[in-house]
Design an enzyme around this catalytic site. Sequence first.
Site, PDB file in Angstrom:
ATOM      1  N   GLU A  88      51.823 113.466  -3.331  1.00  0.00           N
ATOM      2  CA  GLU A  88      52.339 114.497  -2.428  1.00  0.00           C
ATOM      3  C   GLU A  88      52.542 115.806  -3.186  1.00  0.00           C
ATOM      4  O   GLU A  88      53.474 115.940  -3.983  1.00  0.00           O
ATOM      5  CB  GLU A  88      53.670 114.055  -1.797  1.00  0.00           C
ATOM      6  N   LYS A 218      64.822  93.100   0.040  1.00  0.00           N
ATOM      7  CA  LYS A 218      63.793  94.075   0.385  1.00  0.00           C
ATOM      8  C   LYS A 218      63.850  94.490   1.851  1.00  0.00           C
ATOM      9  O   LYS A 218      62.846  94.762   2.487  1.00  0.00           O
ATOM     10  CB  LYS A 218      62.412  93.541   0.000  1.00  0.00           C
ATOM     11  N   ASP A 292      59.865  97.285  -8.888  1.00  0.00           N
ATOM     12  CA  ASP A 292      59.322  96.648  -7.692  1.00  0.00           C
ATOM     13  C   ASP A 292      59.402  97.669  -6.570  1.00  0.00           C
ATOM     14  O   ASP A 292      60.486  97.987  -6.070  1.00  0.00           O
ATOM     15  CB  ASP A 292      60.134  95.398  -7.356  1.00  0.00           C
ATOM     16  N   HIS A 383      54.652 123.810   1.129  1.00  0.00           N
ATOM     17  CA  HIS A 383      53.705 122.721   1.319  1.00  0.00           C
ATOM     18  C   HIS A 383      52.301 123.254   1.573  1.00  0.00           C
ATOM     19  O   HIS A 383      51.310 122.666   1.134  1.00  0.00           O
ATOM     20  CB  HIS A 383      54.143 121.821   2.485  1.00  0.00           C
TER      21      HIS A 383
END
Length: 391
Positions: A88, A218, A292, A383
């Site tokens: 990004e 998770k 993770d 952006h």
Amino acid sequence: MSKTPRIPRNTMNDHSNEWAKKRRDYLTEQTGTELPHTGYYSIDPKALPGNIENFIGVVQMPVGIAGPMLVNGEHAKGYFHVPLATTEGTLVASYSRGMRVVNECGGVNTTVVEQFMQRAPAFIFDNARQAREFGSWIDTHFEQIKHVAESTTRIGKLMHIMQWSVSKTRYLRFNYTTGDAAGQNMVGKATLAACEWICANYPGNCEYLLSGNMDTDKKHSQLNMLHSRGKRVIAEVVLKKDVLKKIMKVDTKMLAKATVLANTGALMAGAAYNGPHSANGLASLFIATGQDEANVVESHAGLLSHELLDNGDFYLSVTLPSLIVATYGGGTGLPTQKECLEIMDCYGQGKANKLAEIAAATVLAGDISLACAVIGGHWVSSHDKFGRNRD
């Protein structure tokens, strides 16, 4: 009927360059896709057992450096360059801008409040009274259960067991400390041993499911907001009004008003985090350092708190109640991930709290930058300038 294709495997020596190439060749044959970039890597496949199956190569992710950032922590002290892996555009630049602001305001103060990792089995009985009696037995025999659980690990320590009754089921939540490892597998093994001991020694009949899903592994949950999973970390800064005006072109009073509006919007939406974008920095840091990546779901949840001070300065803090990071084990020892951890002196044992403080400080810096970009009107323009791949 055509035969189902089978991915090439070698049960004796599957983690090798030879078998990685065989699988790439198989994929080319099956799909027509060539894999020259995926098959170009510096990692020794022999180092990968326990990290990946059916290895074919690597996905290369660009890594940028944000900072330096001044952290006044109990574990992280000084200036840190923070590696962020992302595709990004503007993200690294934005975090660097926020870090410049906090540096000129004296740095970020960070505190690790507590840390636990859970496994939550469910025990099933014939009726609710049996389930209640079982809960009392668990309390009475905690020391024996603790001894059995801790016999499976050098590092993990069982601190306490939470309990809830629902119908004829007793849900338990085993809370461990796990040192510098994230510890999900560690606590799973320990809790399995404990449950087997419980079933062998409980005077009544009982059966169990190792995870009754109250560990919310998770997954985000309100339970983890209140009873920490991972590390509960707080990052604080006092933004000086003159510094914010000079660098961000934003007045602290306007920032305070915008933060109230944002809090209300997050409340209406039922968002897991009321700040601008905690997941952005955490996901990029996680990928760079071998965490993770699925733990971003739990780790990004939190609370952004603010106060406009009498002198016009602006107190801002981020509380991350379930930040799951490791500096040892898992993917942290892989070559590029280890290098990114070493940039921050966060590789190896005794460094997990340090990494947690840096991560929380990074979130705070990123929130400052994005909030001010929205208020100042240069969110879209930045952006457009940095974040568009026009190829």
